[in-house]
Design an enzyme around this catalytic site. Structure first.
Site, PDB file in Angstrom:
ATOM      1  N   HIS A 535       1.050  -1.131   0.071  1.00  0.00           N
ATOM      2  CA  HIS A 535      -0.086   0.123   0.029  1.00  0.00           C
ATOM      3  C   HIS A 535       1.085   1.396   0.081  1.00  0.00           C
ATOM      4  O   HIS A 535       0.549   2.149   0.859  1.00  0.00           O
ATOM      5  CB  HIS A 535      -0.895   0.076   1.194  1.00  0.00           C
ATOM      6  CG  HIS A 535      -1.917  -1.066   1.047  1.00  0.00           C
ATOM      7  ND1 HIS A 535      -2.869  -1.611   2.094  1.00  0.00           N
ATOM      8  CD2 HIS A 535      -2.627  -1.597  -0.001  1.00  0.00           C
ATOM      9  CE1 HIS A 535      -3.550  -2.384   1.763  1.00  0.00           C
ATOM     10  NE2 HIS A 535      -3.641  -2.551   0.488  1.00  0.00           N
ATOM     11  N   HIS A 579      -6.880   0.406   3.132  1.00  0.00           N
ATOM     12  CA  HIS A 579      -6.177   0.019   1.857  1.00  0.00           C
ATOM     13  C   HIS A 579      -6.267   1.328   0.825  1.00  0.00           C
ATOM     14  O   HIS A 579      -7.079   2.162   0.969  1.00  0.00           O
ATOM     15  CB  HIS A 579      -7.192  -1.100   1.148  1.00  0.00           C
ATOM     16  CG  HIS A 579      -7.046  -2.385   1.809  1.00  0.00           C
ATOM     17  ND1 HIS A 579      -6.698  -3.598   1.269  1.00  0.00           N
ATOM     18  CD2 HIS A 579      -7.247  -2.548   3.142  1.00  0.00           C
ATOM     19  CE1 HIS A 579      -6.783  -4.675   2.344  1.00  0.00           C
ATOM     20  NE2 HIS A 579      -7.322  -3.807   3.613  1.00  0.00           N
TER      21      HIS A 579
END
Length: 600
Positions: A535, A579
């Site tokens: 991420h 996320h």
């Protein structure tokens, strides 16, 4: 796992018809020589990923504007495996992946880590796990504050997120009642979202835990209301046809023919278009042995190649730290040492518990056939287990100051994977020493993630070859506080599965072994098991106009240039507690409106 993908190729051939039956409004070209002559592009988007296709789609709403997108990877129409939710874990390491590797990480005993990045039209939205999380409101307010961009405040971006979302209240005859809060969702946008779930006994046991241990693991009706703390049903970017919803399938497929898409073509440099600060020209080629071509946008060039490739392209173009560029023979046009710095990511580890719960395995070939015939069955789901848990650690477990953005932000995420004798394919690189499968039975497997890593990494260049991989240094656990927080996440997970709800069905941990309990032993385990949660953001960070740090201004323009903006994950200052997919979509929507408004 790659061998399994190879075995599936024959099944996927029959699915290729799926792509050929989809009509883009956009016109796709496979080679630079195929581009039409005599077309002047108002905007050129360098990178057809999550953000790039949002920008191209939104700008094309003005029918007078011609937009060109240049993407290094293939069209998603030519990669039918990316459309199947159940194959998401199989995509890393394949033809739709850049297959990057980090340099050896000092705090991990010299281990290098796989660093998967999408190389396909739609970018990571075509290649990721499809999890839909907006992040905490605290993160958005923090980003707004440090960038001096009030448009990023939660109350300002929430309408954008709702307007771009097309939430389905049912999926494969499953009701969403009790799984989401409809008031925080949108239902008429471009991006399809569902809260799909599999009917397994594990779900009910998790919900029992939220009653037994409600302080640490409260039930959360909807993880996207801005205060994600607790256990919630996972939401996914999947459409009603049980196919992945990406920027390619949602945004690009709605455009007109004033969008041209050039795939399988590598952007090598951004080129000055006539004076030292005007960067509206882009250089590109199919590969290192092919001739380079240059096109110039009439209005602007938007760089959208992602957290790794965007800084790489800027540095190869002479925009970066002077000393670093001189060392590899690149002339410095804009001296900005912030380019490629501030790589913010999340560290995670896999946990496994011995269990007598029913396993979640299925016959892959049969599941593909079922999906192909009826868009149902296991392949219609992005995951075999369908909950996320967000844990906020108490102050006395933080080893110092709180790294989070605020009191409504979690520090730890649990993402439940599967109950199986097989080990998961996607997030366990070869460098991690896992238990011998023959030594374990059926195990519950899930990831524990430190959402707020203090340690920052970098992207730099090996040389001035635009086709060479850059140097990726995550600097994982460079700050001892990061490993301490992840250690507490492991302990939190052990508390969850020591609850009465799981007493008779989940037993001791096998990874790490049950005897690994002290700070020292857990830290040693984490140094041998931790991986990136993929991420990464921040390598071309947004900052205030007057700031001495950062790469882009709040209007996404590259500092010191005209005609050049960056719109992708690289501009987000710090990884969110969640996320990154939806923050990238939202930044792209915001940027698109700014760009369009500046010419209307």
């Amino acid at each position: 796992m790659l061998s399994r993908v190879a075995k599936l190729n024959s099944r996927l051939v029959s699915l290729a018809l799926l792509g050929s039956q989809i009509a883009f409004g956009a016109i796709t070209y496979q080679h630079p020589d195929d581009l039409p002559s005599g077309v002047d592009y108002d905007f050129i988007v360098a990178g057809g990923g999550t953000a790039g296709l949002v920008v191209a789609s939104r700008l094309s709403e003005n029918s007078k504007w011609n937009v060109l997108v240049i993407e290094a990877g293939p069209s998603n129409k030519d990669t039918p495996e990316t459309r199947i939710p159940g194959l998401a874990d199989n995509l890393p390491g394949t033809r739709t992946d850049w297959n990057y590797t980090t340099i050896p990480q000092d705090a991990l005993g010299g281990r290098s880590l796989n660093y998967s990045r999408a190389k396909v039209l739609g970018g990571c939205s075509t290649h990721n796990g499809m999890v839909y999380t907006r992040g905490p409101r605290d993160d958005w307010n923090y980003w707004a504050e440090i960038t001096d961009n009030q448009a990023l405040k939660w109350d300002n971006v929430l309408p954008i997120m709702k307007n771009t979302e097309k939430f389905s209240q049912d999926f494969l005859d499953q009701s969403m009642e009790g799984h989401i809060d409809p008031s925080v969702h949108g239902f008429d946008g471009m991006l399809s979202v569902v809260a799909s779930y599999t009917n397994v006994s594990f779900n009910n046991l998790l919900l029992e835990t939220t009653r037994e241990l409600s302080d640490e693991f409260p039930f959360k009706l909807d993880l996207n209301d801005g205060k994600p703390h607790g256990l919630a049903w996972t939401q996914y970017t999947i459409d009603q046809g049980a196919e992945r919803s990406s920027s390619a399938t949602s945004y690009l497929e709605s455009t007109g023919d004033n969008v041209h898409v050039l795939v399988n073509t590598h952007v090598t440099r951004i080129v000055s278009a006539g004076n030292e600060t005007d960067f509206r020209s882009v250089e590109f080629a199919v590969d290192a042995n092919s001739p380079k071509k240059v096109l110039t946008a009439k209005k602007e060039l938007i760089l959208s190649a992602g957290v790794i490739a965007s800084p790489q392209i800027l540095m190869n173009s002479g925009i970066g730290g002077r000393e670093e560029l001189q060392a590899i023979g690149v002339d410095t046009l804009i001296d900005n040492p912030s380019v490629g710095r501030n790589l913010s990511d999340q560290a995670s580890t896999l946990l496994m518990f011995d269990t007598t719960l029913p396993n979640t395995d299925y016959d892959v070939a049969a599941a593909l056939t079922e999906w192909d015939n009826s868009r149902s069955g296991p392949m219609a789901y992005a995951a075999r287990l369908n909950h996320l848990t967000w844990v906020r650690l108490p102050d006395d477990k933080l080893s110092g100051s709180d790294p989070s953005s605020g009191h409504d932000s979690p520090h730890i995420e649990f993402q439940f994977r599967q109950i199986s004798h097989q080990l998961p394919p996607a997030d366990v690189p070869n460098q991690v020493q896992l238990p011998d499968p023959d030594s374990i039975g059926v195990v519950l497997q899930f990831s524990v993630v430190n959402l707020y890593s203090i340690s920052l990494g970098s992207v730099t260049l090996n040389n001035n070859d635009p086709f060479a991989d850059p140097i990726i240094d995550l600097n994982m656990f460079g700050d001892q506080k990061d490993i301490a927080i992840l250690r507490e996440g492991v302990r939190s997970a052990r508390r969850m599965f020591s609850s009465q709800a799981f007493k008779n069905v989940v037993h001791e941990t096998v990874y790490p072994p049950a005897g690994v309990t002290s700070d020292e032993d857990l830290d040693a385990f984490l140094r041998t098991s931790a991986v990136s949660y993929l991420h990464g953001v921040g390598t071309l960070s947004m900052s205030p106009h007057s700031a001495s740090w950062g790469v882009v201004n709040p209007d996404f323009r590259v500092k010191g240039t005209t005609g050049l903006r960056v719109v992708d994950a690289s501009v987000i200052p710090r990884a969110p507690a969640g996320h990154t997919q939806i923050p990238v979509y939202t930044f792209a929507e915001h940027a698109s409106a700014l760009i369009a408004d500046s010419y209307n």
